[in-house]
Design a protein around this motif. Structure first.
Motif, PDB file in Angstrom:
ATOM      1  N   LEU A  64       9.408  18.989  -7.898  1.00 40.27           N
ATOM      2  CA  LEU A  64       8.452  18.710  -6.816  1.00 40.27           C
ATOM      3  C   LEU A  64       7.919  17.276  -6.875  1.00 40.27           C
ATOM      4  CD1 LEU A  64       6.411  19.356  -4.555  1.00 40.27           C
ATOM      5  CD2 LEU A  64       4.963  20.451  -6.257  1.00 40.27           C
ATOM      6  N   HIS A  65       7.298  16.920  -7.997  1.00 40.34           N
ATOM      7  CA  HIS A  65       6.646  15.607  -8.030  1.00 40.34           C
ATOM      8  C   HIS A  65       7.647  14.439  -8.018  1.00 40.34           C
ATOM      9  CE1 HIS A  65       3.731  12.525  -8.537  1.00 40.34           C
ATOM     10  NE2 HIS A  65       4.383  12.081  -9.587  1.00 40.34           N
ATOM     11  N   VAL A  77       1.262  16.938  -2.267  1.00 45.31           N
ATOM     12  CA  VAL A  77       1.564  15.598  -2.771  1.00 45.31           C
ATOM     13  C   VAL A  77       1.658  14.675  -1.557  1.00 45.31           C
ATOM     14  CG1 VAL A  77       3.085  14.208  -4.209  1.00 45.31           C
ATOM     15  CG2 VAL A  77       2.872  16.647  -4.657  1.00 45.31           C
ATOM     16  N   ILE A  78       0.817  13.640  -1.575  1.00 42.23           N
ATOM     17  CA  ILE A  78       0.724  12.733  -0.426  1.00 42.23           C
ATOM     18  C   ILE A  78       1.576  11.504  -0.720  1.00 42.23           C
ATOM     19  CG2 ILE A  78      -0.875  11.360   0.964  1.00 42.23           C
ATOM     20  CD1 ILE A  78      -3.086  13.377  -0.101  1.00 42.23           C
ATOM     21  N   GLY A  79       2.615  11.316   0.071  1.00 48.88           N
ATOM     22  CA  GLY A  79       3.536  10.196  -0.170  1.00 48.88           C
ATOM     23  C   GLY A  79       3.052   8.938   0.528  1.00 48.88           C
ATOM     24  N   TYR A  80       3.359   7.787  -0.066  1.00 48.93           N
ATOM     25  CA  TYR A  80       3.050   6.511   0.594  1.00 48.93           C
ATOM     26  C   TYR A  80       3.960   5.432   0.027  1.00 48.93           C
ATOM     27  CZ  TYR A  80       0.488   5.429  -3.706  1.00 48.93           C
ATOM     28  OH  TYR A  80       0.158   5.218  -5.018  1.00 48.93           O
ATOM     29  N   ASN A  81       4.107   4.378   0.818  1.00 48.96           N
ATOM     30  CA  ASN A  81       4.869   3.226   0.357  1.00 48.96           C
ATOM     31  C   ASN A  81       3.884   2.261  -0.302  1.00 48.96           C
ATOM     32  OD1 ASN A  81       6.158   0.805   0.059  1.00 48.96           O
ATOM     33  ND2 ASN A  81       7.341   0.990   1.967  1.00 48.96           N
ATOM     34  N   GLY A  95       5.491   6.027  -3.766  1.00 50.35           N
ATOM     35  CA  GLY A  95       4.149   6.295  -4.284  1.00 50.35           C
ATOM     36  C   GLY A  95       3.743   7.703  -3.891  1.00 50.35           C
ATOM     37  N   ALA A  96       2.914   8.343  -4.708  1.00 52.90           N
ATOM     38  CA  ALA A  96       2.501   9.720  -4.390  1.00 52.90           C
ATOM     39  C   ALA A  96       1.160  10.019  -5.046  1.00 52.90           C
ATOM     40  CB  ALA A  96       3.548  10.708  -4.884  1.00 52.90           C
ATOM     41  N   LEU A  97       0.246  10.572  -4.262  1.00 54.73           N
ATOM     42  CA  LEU A  97      -1.034  11.038  -4.815  1.00 54.73           C
ATOM     43  C   LEU A  97      -0.953  12.553  -4.957  1.00 54.73           C
ATOM     44  CD1 LEU A  97      -3.662   9.007  -2.729  1.00 54.73           C
ATOM     45  CD2 LEU A  97      -2.872   8.567  -5.061  1.00 54.73           C
ATOM     46  N   ASN A  98      -1.233  13.012  -6.168  1.00 50.90           N
ATOM     47  CA  ASN A  98      -1.107  14.448  -6.467  1.00 50.90           C
ATOM     48  C   ASN A  98      -2.422  15.162  -6.263  1.00 50.90           C
ATOM     49  OD1 ASN A  98       1.412  15.333  -7.814  1.00 50.90           O
ATOM     50  ND2 ASN A  98       0.986  13.454  -8.969  1.00 50.90           N
ATOM     51  N   VAL A 151       0.428  10.882   7.628  1.00 52.68           N
ATOM     52  CA  VAL A 151       0.886  10.742   6.231  1.00 52.68           C
ATOM     53  C   VAL A 151       1.759  11.948   5.880  1.00 52.68           C
ATOM     54  CG1 VAL A 151      -1.094   9.436   5.355  1.00 52.68           C
ATOM     55  CG2 VAL A 151      -1.173  11.909   5.335  1.00 52.68           C
ATOM     56  N   PRO A 152       2.813  11.711   5.093  1.00 51.74           N
ATOM     57  CA  PRO A 152       3.634  12.857   4.687  1.00 51.74           C
ATOM     58  C   PRO A 152       2.939  13.641   3.569  1.00 51.74           C
ATOM     59  CG  PRO A 152       4.525  10.826   3.781  1.00 51.74           C
ATOM     60  CD  PRO A 152       3.315  10.435   4.574  1.00 51.74           C
ATOM     61  N   ILE A 153       2.754  14.935   3.762  1.00 51.24           N
ATOM     62  CA  ILE A 153       2.179  15.785   2.705  1.00 51.24           C
ATOM     63  C   ILE A 153       3.190  16.890   2.406  1.00 51.24           C
ATOM     64  CG2 ILE A 153       0.273  17.262   1.987  1.00 51.24           C
ATOM     65  CD1 ILE A 153      -1.558  15.843   3.900  1.00 51.24           C
TER      66      ILE A 153
END
Ligand SMILES: Cc1cc2nc3c(=O)[nH]c(=O)nc-3n(C[C@H](O)[C@H](O)[C@H](O)COP(=O)(O)OP(=O)(O)OC[C@H]3O[C@@H](n4cnc5c(N)ncnc54)[C@H](O)[C@@H]3O)c2cc1C
Length: 464
Positions: A332-333, A387-391, A342-345, A371-373
């Motif tokens: 998953l992560h 998990v919130i993805g970001y560049n 980048g990803a905020l858990n 935002v992709p979650i």
């Protein structure tokens, strides 16, 4: 560093050298590898030194020196934490427990084990298994994480839906307090109510109340080899309905895990060997380890899943095929992280009856903030990891990810849940504590901290 500070620092190092060997004291650039845990975007500083004591007495000696000079101490286990709790603080002493790695005893008659805090979770589980006993708490990080870190964060894992979290197994702790004194909390017995339950208070305290050096845990008889089922669904709501049916039934799953469609897509993109059906909207993984009926349970779960609209259903009764079913969940992560860089858990938890509202709310936040979650996790516990993805190279995406992070926590709290089910507060989620605890409880907790640590030397700025 001013001259006075440099003088204090060198006299502290001299004093530490009298109680630890030079190999146990690391300073300068070599402290870099002990700066951070595995959280993203959390602050850390350059410590005065990283120390590797190997006994409770050495920990006590170190803390006594730090207390005399009012130098903060950051306890660190394996630094697999995801909330910045183990991150070094500028000028502090980092106290690594990785040399506290002795399994002191496995007591078959009383079904307990006593270990030093730096023992890896997997080593304790294997030591119990060797005498046909079972230590259930199984954080995904168990090959690396330490028992001390697990106790300090009250770690969970996939088996918690049946067996509970680390704290449910902790009987007794040896702890070095902020002034360097050594205490033993709790008892080896199953029951015991003398005094307040300080063991429970120390569990999940993230290094802010004391440094745990030894731990006695209760063990269980070894369960059956598990059988399991994986099933995909077109809609997450159907997967949730199936999970609810399983929980409402008489059989007790040992694992009940969820991945949404975004996780499935990310895992398929990340792992060429993935066999997850492309385009599926959700996946459930269910296991039973019930003695004498794990096979029968798995077959019964498959029926429940089909009755709730599952499309691809796969059953596994042997360890190898079960591992194939479960391996996707472990990606998953890394899969979501690699999709954007980048990803905020998140680690939010809600009453199980609010999971539908949580999933709907997550979809709304994702849409509104663009935002992709990707959401997966312990659906049987009501504890999910959006998990919130970001560049990381695009500032607007970083801002949007942080805004989404705050909204997801607010959503969980509004649904009667919590900002963190198992990863802890660390530095990452401190700003949200007021909303969850309210001013009176927050103040009471600060006074508890002050009673344990009047000069705020133990992991200051974390947890509260
Ligand atoms: C891939 C991956 C999967 C994960 N899966 C899970 C999961 O399924 N469930 C889960 O709950 N967590 C999970 N985590 C998070 C993490 O592994 C846990 O929080 C774990 O308990 C941390 O243990 P550690 O030894 O690495 O502690 P660290 O990260 O070093 O420290 C964690 C906190 O505990 C404090 N601490 C550590 N040791 C002591 C001690 N002896 N005395 C006092 N305080 C101490 C530190 O100061 C810090 O605040 C995962 C992390 C990763 C990277």
């Amino acid at each position: 560093m001013s001259n006075t500070l440099t003088d204090i620092a060198s006299s502290v190092i001299d004093e530490l050298s009298a109680v630890l060997s030079s190999a146990q004291i690391v300073t300068g650039a070599r402290t870099e590898s002990n700066r951070r845990d595995q959280s993203e975007g959390t602050p850390s500083g350059e410590p005065l030194a990283v120390l590797f004591p190997a006994s409770t007495e050495e920990v006590a000696a170190v803390v006594t020196i730090a207390a005399a000079h009012r130098i903060p101490i950051v306890p660190q286990g394996a630094r697999t934490g995801l909330a910045g709790g183990g991150n070094a603080i500028e000028g502090a002493l980092v106290l690594s427990t990785t040399k506290l790695k002795k399994i002191l005893s496995v007591d078959v008659a009383n079904q307990t084990a006593t270990v030093q805090a730096g023992v890896r979770t997997i080593a304790l589980a294997r030591a119990a298994e060797a005498v046909d006993l079972f230590y259930p708490p199984d954080p995904g990080s168990w090959r690396a994480s330490t028992i001390g870190g697990n106790v300090a964060t009250n770690a969970g894992g996939m088996l918690c839906v049946k067996y509970g979290v680390t704290g449910n197994f902790v009987r007794q702790l040896t702890v070095v307090l902020a002034d360097g004194s050594i205490v033993h909390t709790g008892q080896r017995t199953i029951k015991g109510v003398a005094g307040y339950n300080l063991t429970a208070l120390l569990v999940g305290s993230e290094g802010t109340l004391g440094i745990i050096t030894e731990i006695t845990v209760g063990l269980l008889p070894k369960p059956a080899s598990p059988s399991g089922v994986s099933a995909t669904f077109t809609h997450p709501a159907d997967a949730l309905a199936a999970a609810n049916s399983i929980i409402a039934g008489a059989r007790r799953p040992s694992v009940l895990e969820f991945l949404d469609g975004a996780c499935i897509a990310a895992i398929n993109a990340y792992d060429p060997a993935s066999t997850l059906p492309a385009g599926a909207g959700a996946l459930l993984l269910v296991q039973s380890d019930q003695l004498g009926q794990s096979r029968e349970d798995a077959e019964a779960y498959a029926e429940v899943l089909r009755a709730n609209g599952a499309t691809d259903v796969a059953i596994a009764h042997d360890a190898e095929s079960l591992e194939r079913l479960m391996s996707a969940r472990r990606l998953l992560h890394p899969a979501v992280h690699s999709a954007r860089g980048g990803a905020l858990n998140e680690d939010v938890t809600v009453p199980r009856s609010q999971l539908g509202a949580l999933l709907d709310g997550l979809a709304e936040i994702s849409r509104e903030l663009d935002v992709p979650i990707s959401t997966g996790g312990h659906i049987g516990d009501g504890n999910l990891h959006p998990v919130i993805g970001y560049n990381p190279d695009v500032p607007a995406e970083i801002d949007a990810a942080h805004a989404a992070f705050a909204r997801v926590i607010a959503l969980a709290i509004a649904l009667g849940g919590s900002a963190s089910g198992e990863h802890g507060i660390g530095v990452l989620k401190r700003d949200h504590l007021d909303d969850e605890l309210g001013p009176v409880l927050r103040d009471l907790q600060r006074r508890v901290k002050a009673a344990f640590d009047p000069h705020s030397l133990l992991n200051p700025g974390k947890k509260l």
